[in-house]
Design a protein around this motif. Structure first.
Motif, short mmCIF file in Angstrom:
data_model
loop_
_atom_site.label_atom_id
_atom_site.label_comp_id
_atom_site.label_asym_id
_atom_site.label_seq_id
_atom_site.Cartn_x
_atom_site.Cartn_y
_atom_site.Cartn_z
N ALA A 1 -2.44 38.95 0.62
CA ALA A 1 -3.69 39.68 0.81
C ALA A 1 -4.70 38.87 1.61
N GLY A 2 -4.46 37.56 1.77
CA GLY A 2 -5.40 36.75 2.53
C GLY A 2 -5.30 35.28 2.20
N ARG B 1 -7.60 40.96 3.49
CA ARG B 1 -7.33 42.26 4.08
C ARG B 1 -8.17 43.29 3.32
N LEU B 2 -8.93 44.07 4.06
CA LEU B 2 -9.83 45.04 3.43
C LEU B 2 -9.06 46.06 2.60
N ALA B 3 -7.82 46.36 2.99
CA ALA B 3 -7.01 47.33 2.25
C ALA B 3 -6.68 46.86 0.84
N ASN B 4 -6.80 45.55 0.58
CA ASN B 4 -6.39 45.01 -0.72
C ASN B 4 -7.55 44.59 -1.62
N ILE B 5 -8.79 44.72 -1.18
CA ILE B 5 -9.89 44.11 -1.94
C ILE B 5 -10.16 44.76 -3.29
N ASN B 6 -9.73 45.99 -3.48
CA ASN B 6 -9.96 46.64 -4.78
C ASN B 6 -8.78 46.48 -5.74
N LEU C 1 -8.48 36.63 -9.38
CA LEU C 1 -9.79 36.64 -8.73
C LEU C 1 -10.16 38.06 -8.35
N THR C 2 -11.45 38.27 -8.17
CA THR C 2 -11.95 39.56 -7.71
C THR C 2 -12.81 39.32 -6.48
N ALA C 3 -12.75 40.26 -5.55
CA ALA C 3 -13.54 40.21 -4.33
C ALA C 3 -14.67 41.22 -4.44
N SER C 4 -15.74 40.97 -3.71
CA SER C 4 -16.85 41.93 -3.70
C SER C 4 -17.41 42.05 -2.29
N ILE C 5 -17.99 43.20 -2.02
CA ILE C 5 -18.64 43.43 -0.73
C ILE C 5 -20.12 43.11 -0.91
N PRO C 6 -20.65 42.21 -0.07
CA PRO C 6 -22.06 41.83 -0.21
C PRO C 6 -23.00 43.03 -0.03
#
Length: 130
Positions: free
Chosen positions: A80-81, A96-101, A116-121
């Motif tokens: 994913a990155g 990869r934006l397709a995998n952030i959720n 881990l979790t990703a977030s959009i600022p």
């Protein structure tokens, strides 16, 4: 916000993936710079598949325990990155934006992984309805 060569590796980091357009670090109306043609073409086509995003690890991990460019994978093991830099439980990663959720895991040494979790600022531009 990325800073330094750990967040923006020389020869690897692309301006749009690094969110430089969001921070007025790229001009689409003036100047000549290395990579300008690719950057402008990508911007106008509107297809950016990866971006630097803030990530939060499930547990604090000392930065020296995370190898440079450590891989981030989905639950199924698909790439994913890459983790770029951070401290304790906060970091920045090119994902990869397709995998952030999806549920994501940071691969450490051997078979050790950390969720881990990703977030959009909040400061990112909001998509406009066309």
């Amino acid at each position: 916000i990325p800073e330094g060569v750990k967040d923006l590796p020389t020869g690897i980091a692309l301006p749009l993936e690094s969110n430089l357009a969001y921070m007025n670090g790229v001009s689409f109306t003036k100047g000549c710079y290395i990579g300008q043609e690719l950057t402008a073409r990508t911007h106008h086509m509107g297809v950016i598949r990866k971006r630097l995003l803030p990530v939060q690890l499930a547990v604090p991990v000392p930065s020296e325990s995370i190898p440079d460019g450590a891989e981030i994978v989905t639950e199924s093991g698909k790439s994913a990155g890459k983790y770029r830099a951070g401290s304790d439980e906060l970091g920045i990663a090119l994902l990869r934006l397709a995998n952030i959720n999806e549920p994501l895991r940071l691969k450490l040494s051997g078979d050790v992984t950390v969720n881990l979790t990703a977030s959009i600022p909040e400061w990112w531009p909001k998509p406009t309805d066309a």
